[in-house]
Design an enzyme around this catalytic site. Structure first.
Site, PDB file in Angstrom:
ATOM      1  N   SER A 197      45.557  54.970-117.506  1.00  0.00           N
ATOM      2  CA  SER A 197      45.650  55.830-118.692  1.00  0.00           C
ATOM      3  C   SER A 197      45.892  54.942-119.897  1.00  0.00           C
ATOM      4  CB  SER A 197      46.834  56.788-118.513  1.00  0.00           C
ATOM      5  OG  SER A 197      47.155  57.410-119.730  1.00  0.00           O
TER       6      SER A 197
ATOM      7  N   TYR B 146      55.921  59.334-115.603  1.00  0.00           N
ATOM      8  CA  TYR B 146      54.448  59.338-115.513  1.00  0.00           C
ATOM      9  C   TYR B 146      53.888  58.039-116.109  1.00  0.00           C
ATOM     10  CZ  TYR B 146      49.569  60.406-116.502  1.00  0.00           C
ATOM     11  OH  TYR B 146      48.195  60.332-116.576  1.00  0.00           O
TER      12      TYR B 146
HETATM   13  N1  LIG Z   1      44.088  64.560-118.620  1.00  0.00           N
HETATM   14  C1  LIG Z   1      44.578  63.514-119.224  1.00  0.00           C
HETATM   15  O1  LIG Z   1      44.947  63.579-120.404  1.00  0.00           O
HETATM   16  C2  LIG Z   1      44.637  62.199-118.515  1.00  0.00           C
HETATM   17  C3  LIG Z   1      44.771  61.034-119.288  1.00  0.00           C
HETATM   18  C4  LIG Z   1      44.862  59.811-118.641  1.00  0.00           C
HETATM   19  C5  LIG Z   1      44.805  59.751-117.270  1.00  0.00           C
HETATM   20  N2  LIG Z   1      44.661  60.890-116.533  1.00  0.00           N
HETATM   21  C6  LIG Z   1      44.640  60.770-115.064  1.00  0.00           C
HETATM   22  O2  LIG Z   1      43.419  61.289-114.581  1.00  0.00           O
HETATM   23  C7  LIG Z   1      43.596  61.739-113.232  1.00  0.00           C
HETATM   24  C8  LIG Z   1      42.972  63.104-113.092  1.00  0.00           C
HETATM   25  O3  LIG Z   1      43.684  64.028-113.888  1.00  0.00           O
HETATM   26  P1  LIG Z   1      42.970  65.238-114.651  1.00  0.00           P
HETATM   27  O4  LIG Z   1      43.259  65.087-116.070  1.00  0.00           O
HETATM   28  O5  LIG Z   1      41.590  65.394-114.204  1.00  0.00           O
HETATM   29  O6  LIG Z   1      43.885  66.436-114.140  1.00  0.00           O
HETATM   30  P2  LIG Z   1      43.599  67.711-113.229  1.00  0.00           P
HETATM   31  O7  LIG Z   1      42.440  68.476-113.743  1.00  0.00           O
HETATM   32  O8  LIG Z   1      44.907  68.392-113.093  1.00  0.00           O
HETATM   33  O9  LIG Z   1      43.174  67.071-111.821  1.00  0.00           O
HETATM   34  C9  LIG Z   1      44.094  66.496-110.965  1.00  0.00           C
HETATM   35  C10 LIG Z   1      43.477  66.370-109.587  1.00  0.00           C
HETATM   36  O10 LIG Z   1      44.447  65.772-108.703  1.00  0.00           O
HETATM   37  C11 LIG Z   1      44.586  66.595-107.539  1.00  0.00           C
HETATM   38  N3  LIG Z   1      45.956  66.535-107.019  1.00  0.00           N
HETATM   39  C12 LIG Z   1      47.094  66.862-107.665  1.00  0.00           C
HETATM   40  N4  LIG Z   1      48.148  66.743-106.835  1.00  0.00           N
HETATM   41  C13 LIG Z   1      47.650  66.337-105.640  1.00  0.00           C
HETATM   42  C14 LIG Z   1      48.243  66.041-104.386  1.00  0.00           C
HETATM   43  N5  LIG Z   1      49.560  66.158-104.194  1.00  0.00           N
HETATM   44  N6  LIG Z   1      47.454  65.638-103.377  1.00  0.00           N
HETATM   45  C15 LIG Z   1      46.093  65.530-103.558  1.00  0.00           C
HETATM   46  N7  LIG Z   1      45.487  65.796-104.726  1.00  0.00           N
HETATM   47  C16 LIG Z   1      46.253  66.197-105.744  1.00  0.00           C
HETATM   48  C17 LIG Z   1      44.256  67.996-108.043  1.00  0.00           C
HETATM   49  O11 LIG Z   1      43.824  68.825-106.977  1.00  0.00           O
HETATM   50  P3  LIG Z   1      44.738  69.900-106.201  1.00  0.00           P
HETATM   51  O12 LIG Z   1      45.635  70.542-107.187  1.00  0.00           O
HETATM   52  O13 LIG Z   1      43.715  70.796-105.589  1.00  0.00           O
HETATM   53  O14 LIG Z   1      45.483  69.140-105.149  1.00  0.00           O
HETATM   54  C18 LIG Z   1      43.112  67.719-108.988  1.00  0.00           C
HETATM   55  O15 LIG Z   1      41.906  67.625-108.284  1.00  0.00           O
HETATM   56  C19 LIG Z   1      45.094  61.671-112.970  1.00  0.00           C
HETATM   57  O16 LIG Z   1      45.390  60.525-112.224  1.00  0.00           O
HETATM   58  C20 LIG Z   1      45.702  61.586-114.357  1.00  0.00           C
HETATM   59  O17 LIG Z   1      46.934  60.926-114.334  1.00  0.00           O
HETATM   60  C21 LIG Z   1      44.563  62.098-117.128  1.00  0.00           C
END
Ligand SMILES: NC(=O)c1ccc[n+]([C@@H]2O[C@H](COP(=O)([O-])OP(=O)(O)OC[C@H]3O[C@@H](n4cnc5c(N)ncnc54)[C@H](OP(=O)(O)O)[C@@H]3O)[C@@H](O)[C@H]2O)c1
Length: 354
Positions: free
Chosen positions: A145, A158
């Site tokens: 990130s 986080y």
């Molecule tokens: N959105 C942002 O602003 C942002 C910025 C920088 C980095 N990121 C990173 O990008 C990645 C994806 O996030 P996103 O923004 O796409 O969020 P998101 O839409 O909430 O997706 C998160 C994914 O992780 C899965 N997940 C959550 N808890 C889990 C668990 N205990 N076991 C297995 N799978 C799990 C969720 O599926 P289920 O709930 O079905 O398990 C979902 O598919 C993350 O690593 C996040 O830290 C996000």
């Protein structure tokens, strides 16, 4: 559409957000997929969509809670039992927790987040990387990130997990040199997914300016395919945040990030265009200055023979090398100091204004 690859990509966190968009990109290129998350129904729906809209036919859904002890090993064993070779591993699954660490956030939630964001990511990397190195082929994408390189108050744990992902990934980039295996860190800025809702941060200022997960996935996918060490998703403003992290003090960065993570109110505005431009200008100046430093320092590190060669070449152009190097050093030191002051003033104005 490119088709015909017999390769397999395993994507954790494929049920929503960035992970789902990455799955779509792999499917468009004809990869077989292993989709992993806790939400089996959502994964099955995605599998049906991908099989009907792309040439991908083999999509395996594996339900797994990666915040649990031994989950990574169980996942690896299931993949092996099904005889699947993973050519590309995408460690996307991750969550955030918002609030004051001392008295607002919950330890159970934080501990599960640490397990998911770091321990399972590391363990999956360990298990699949060993096989990739043995075959001398493979690719890994780790979701870091922009907060990997900045303190982030109100998301302290986080941000710590993402700093770990970044550092871990860059160390492996070095260890994998000389092999055909690559590892890439994807560094998105705040992105329009379910992330902030799940983290309890849905009403914060940062949610006023969110990037498109389709763009984030596309930038990550491109960098992964090229075997790049890292990529900040998005345009110049996003990329400037990484440079900013090397210029501004941690105190100024933490204050800026805290503002972003505080609740919106009626008068709240995200960072103005003027502040963004001032920061970008300061960063631009600093980059020029740092390049000058690098040039001056690389001259100092040359051996006597190489220095003599450069002196000879420059003397032929009528310039005195030592004087030129010293002048460059002084000029770049001033430029960097000015740039640092410009950036910090812009951040201070931002803090005063909001
Ligand atoms: N959105 C942002 O602003 C942002 C910025 C920088 C980095 N990121 C990173 O990008 C990645 C994806 O996030 P996103 O923004 O796409 O969020 P998101 O839409 O909430 O997706 C998160 C994914 O992780 C899965 N997940 C959550 N808890 C889990 C668990 N205990 N076991 C297995 N799978 C799990 C969720 O599926 P289920 O709930 O079905 O398990 C979902 O598919 C993350 O690593 C996040 O830290 C996000």
């Amino acid at each position: 559409m490119k088709t015909g690859t017999s390769k397999t990509a395993l994507i954790t966190g494929a049920s929503s957000g960035i992970g789902r968009e990455l799955a779509r990109l792999f499917a468009q290129d004809g990869y077989n997929l292993v989709l992993v998350s806790r939400g089996e129904n959502t994964l099955n729906e995605l599998a049906t969509e991908l099989k009907s809209t792309t040439d991908t036919q083999k999509v395996t859904v594996l339900q797994k809670d990666l915040s649990k002890e031994k989950a990574a090993q169980e996942l690896y064993n299931e993949v092996k039992q099904q005889g699947i070779t993973v050519d590309v591993l995408v460690n996307d699954a991750g969550v955030g927790v918002h609030g004051m660490f001392a008295n607002e956030t919950d330890w159970e939630q934080e501990s599960a987040m640490i397990h998911l964001n770091t321990i399972s990511l590391t363990h999956l990397t360990k298990l699949f990387l060993k096989d990739m190195v043995a075959r001398d082929e493979g690719k890994i994408l780790n979701l870091a990130s922009i907060v990997s390189v900045m303190p982030s108050p109100l998301m302290a744990v986080y941000a710590g997990t993402k700093a770990y992902v970044q550092n871990f990934t860059q160390s492996l980039v070095n260890e994998l040199k000389g092999t055909n295996v690559t590892i890439t860190a994807l560094m998105p800025n705040a992105t329009d997914t379910d992330f902030f809702n799940k983290a309890g941060a849905e009403n914060t200022r940062v949610t006023e300016q969110l990037d498109d997960p389709v763009m984030v996935a596309r930038d990550g996918y491109k960098a992964l395919m090229k075997g790049e060490a890292k990529v900040v998703a998005g345009g110049l403003v996003n990329k400037s945040y990484e440079v900013l992290a090397h210029i501004a003090s941690e105190e100024a960065l933490a204050a800026m990030m805290r503002k972003n993570m505080e609740p919106k109110d009626e008068n709240s505005k995200s960072m103005s265009k003027k502040t963004q431009n001032q920061i970008a200008m300061g960063i631009g100046l600093a980059v020029v200055g740092l390049l000058g430093f690098a040039l001056a320092n690389s001259y100092s590190n040359l051996n006597a023979y190489e220095k003599a060669r450069y002196r000879y070449k420059l003397n032929r152009t009528g310039k005195k090398v030592k004087k030129a190097v010293n002048q460059t050093r002084e000029t770049v030191a001033d430029t960097v100091a000015n740039a640092k002051a410009t950036v910090e003033n812009a951040l201070a104005d931002y803090q005063k204004a909001y």
